[in-house]
Design an enzyme around this catalytic site. Structure first.
Site, PDB file in Angstrom:
ATOM      1  N   GLU A  15      42.166  28.721  31.740  1.00 39.62           N
ATOM      2  CA  GLU A  15      41.549  27.511  31.299  1.00 39.62           C
ATOM      3  C   GLU A  15      41.830  27.669  29.546  1.00 39.62           C
ATOM      4  O   GLU A  15      41.663  26.362  29.010  1.00 39.62           O
ATOM      5  CB  GLU A  15      39.925  27.773  31.737  1.00 39.62           C
ATOM      6  CG  GLU A  15      39.343  26.522  31.562  1.00 39.62           C
ATOM      7  CD  GLU A  15      38.750  26.532  29.939  1.00 39.62           C
ATOM      8  OE1 GLU A  15      38.453  25.307  29.671  1.00 39.62           O
ATOM      9  OE2 GLU A  15      38.609  27.448  29.198  1.00 39.62           O
ATOM     10  N   ASP A  29      39.847  33.672  32.924  1.00 36.26           N
ATOM     11  CA  ASP A  29      40.468  34.221  31.520  1.00 36.26           C
ATOM     12  C   ASP A  29      39.416  33.875  30.353  1.00 36.26           C
ATOM     13  O   ASP A  29      38.313  33.420  30.604  1.00 36.26           O
ATOM     14  CB  ASP A  29      41.612  33.503  31.100  1.00 36.26           C
ATOM     15  CG  ASP A  29      41.302  31.846  31.390  1.00 36.26           C
ATOM     16  OD1 ASP A  29      40.875  31.390  32.169  1.00 36.26           O
ATOM     17  OD2 ASP A  29      41.902  31.245  30.308  1.00 36.26           O
TER      18      ASP A  29
HETATM   19 ZN    ZN Z   1      35.264  28.463  29.381  1.00 38.64          ZN
END
Ligand code: ZN
Length: 407
Positions: free
Chosen positions: A161, A95
């Site tokens: 994340e 992401d």
């Molecule tokens: Zn990162």
């Protein structure tokens, strides 16, 4: 095996690495919290490529998430078996954060990466595209050389994340995929020559503060209660008080003090001549581990109550994320020693260990007592407009990953 040959092979792969970095970052992989559709398309593209590399095994460990069109947040794992049972994990995330203010992108559009000189510019090119591609091509180099690495290499490409890792690394940890004797590298932060290994981090605290007043006409503010004014006063008061009260310095950390930043601001009224009845602000706090996060929260609550009393507004606090700093990873954990000796042999220096801002995948491993080192070679332009990856760093880090697998 001679390191020189391995390094030469990595260097030969440079054009393909650049190509792959561009291809992967053309696909936006933004979290639903930030208005995106998640990482599924990017994961599909990556998996397709992984299948051509010659890994011994490719696994998917997707997490259910009804907020994205596919209903899943993808986590991809690619395994190259080694001579021993010992495992080296290289964990990167799929992401990316949203582009931010579009007009600030001067060189290219965020999801149209371009090569300019020795850089690839685009959203996600540093964070975490550079390391993702470097880890991938370290394995490709080993395959080209026909080398069976000493330890089994497991590449993990995870979701979520940037928004707390619930559907990413936390999901994988909960599934019991990791062992205490695993060597784990999280190449998602570092410094410009790769001489810094993060083994500790700050506590992370994200807050949403909502002020309710009374909306009214811009010419008759006395008939309402301006929530925006109170919201601003609260923000500056918090900014001042938190910095003052939690002011300790610790040179072990890259930013040596706790940080308390007012960041996001929700839109209020559409028109200039309306006094806003509601105001929403956010704080991103990174707190030195010597402080108890609950003490910080207490100070915040005290301030909000004081302003409620003083102004008559209703002020609520929502904790968006709270991650108290996990245990210190020992400076002589296997992974730290391994990284240090790889850096010494490839780059000729003694790396130092210390702390960073917090909130990476490494924190979740450490919380479980699994050693994880955060390391990479980056200019730290993540989340900025015109974010870039320095090609030289991507290639150099791929050499280190290949070395970690073989030495
Ligand atoms: Zn990162």
């Amino acid at each position: 095996m001679q390191n020189d040959k391995l390094f030469k092979e990595v260097e030969n792969l440079k054009p393909q690495m650049i190509e792959k970095l561009i291809e992967i970052n053309r696909v936006p992989a933004v979290a639903p919290e930030n208005g995106g559709e998640g990482e599924m398309e990017k994961a599909a593209k990556l998996t397709q490529f992984l299948e051509t590399v010659g890994f011994d095994k490719i696994e998917r460990h997707d997490a259910d998430d009804g907020r994205v069109p596919s209903g899943k947040r993808p986590n991809v794992i690619a395994i190259l078996l080694g001579e021993t049972k010992q495992r080296l994990w290289i964990v990167t995330h799929l992401d990316v954060v949203p582009p931010g203010e579009p007009s600030l992108w001067k060189v290219t559009r965020p999801f149209e990466p371009v090569v300019v000189g020795e850089k690839v510019i685009g959203r996600g090119c540093e964070d975490n595209g550079q390391s993702l591609v470097a880890s991938l091509f370290s394995v490709i180099a080993l395959k080209h050389m026909g080398v069976k690495p000493k330890r089994t290499v497991v590449l993990a490409f995870v979701a979520d994340e940037e928004q707390g890792s619930i559907f990413g690394i936390q999901h994988l940890i909960a599934k019991g995929l990791f062992r205490k004797d695993d060597r784990i590298v999280v190449p998602d932060g570092g410094n410009s020559d790769g001489s810094f290994i993060e083994i500790i981090e700050k506590s992370l605290l994200w807050l949403r503060i909502r002020t309710i007043g009374k909306q009214t006409h811009g010419s008759l503010p006395n008939k309402g209660l301006n929530a925006h004014r109170i919201g601003m006063q609260v923000a500056t008061a918090l900014d001042e008080r938190l910095h003052k009260k939690f002011s300790a310095r610790d040179e072990f950390f890259d930013v040596p003090e706790s940080t308390f930043e007012p960041t996001k601001k929700e839109q209020n009224v559409e028109a200039i001549n309306i006094v806003p009845g509601e105001d929403v602000i956010y704080f991103d706090c990174r707190i030195l581990p010597r402080y108890n996060v609950d003490d910080v929260l207490k100070e915040i609550e005290r301030t909000l109550m004081e302003f409620e009393k003083k102004t008559g507004a209703k002020i609520t606090l929502e904790i968006v994320q709270k991650q108290p700093a996990p245990n210190l990873l020992s400076a002589d954990a296997d992974i730290v020693r391994l990284l240090k000796s790889a850096l010494k042999s490839a780059r000729g220096f003694d790396a130092t260990v210390g702390g960073f801002g917090g909130g990476s995948c490494a924190a979740f491993f450490r919380k479980q007592g699994i050693p994880a080192a955060l390391w990479s070679t980056v200019d730290e332009v993540a989340h900025q407009p015109d974010e870039y990856c320095k090609v030289e760093n991507m290639v150099a880090d791929a050499k280190i990953f290949a070395l970690l697998a073989t030495m």
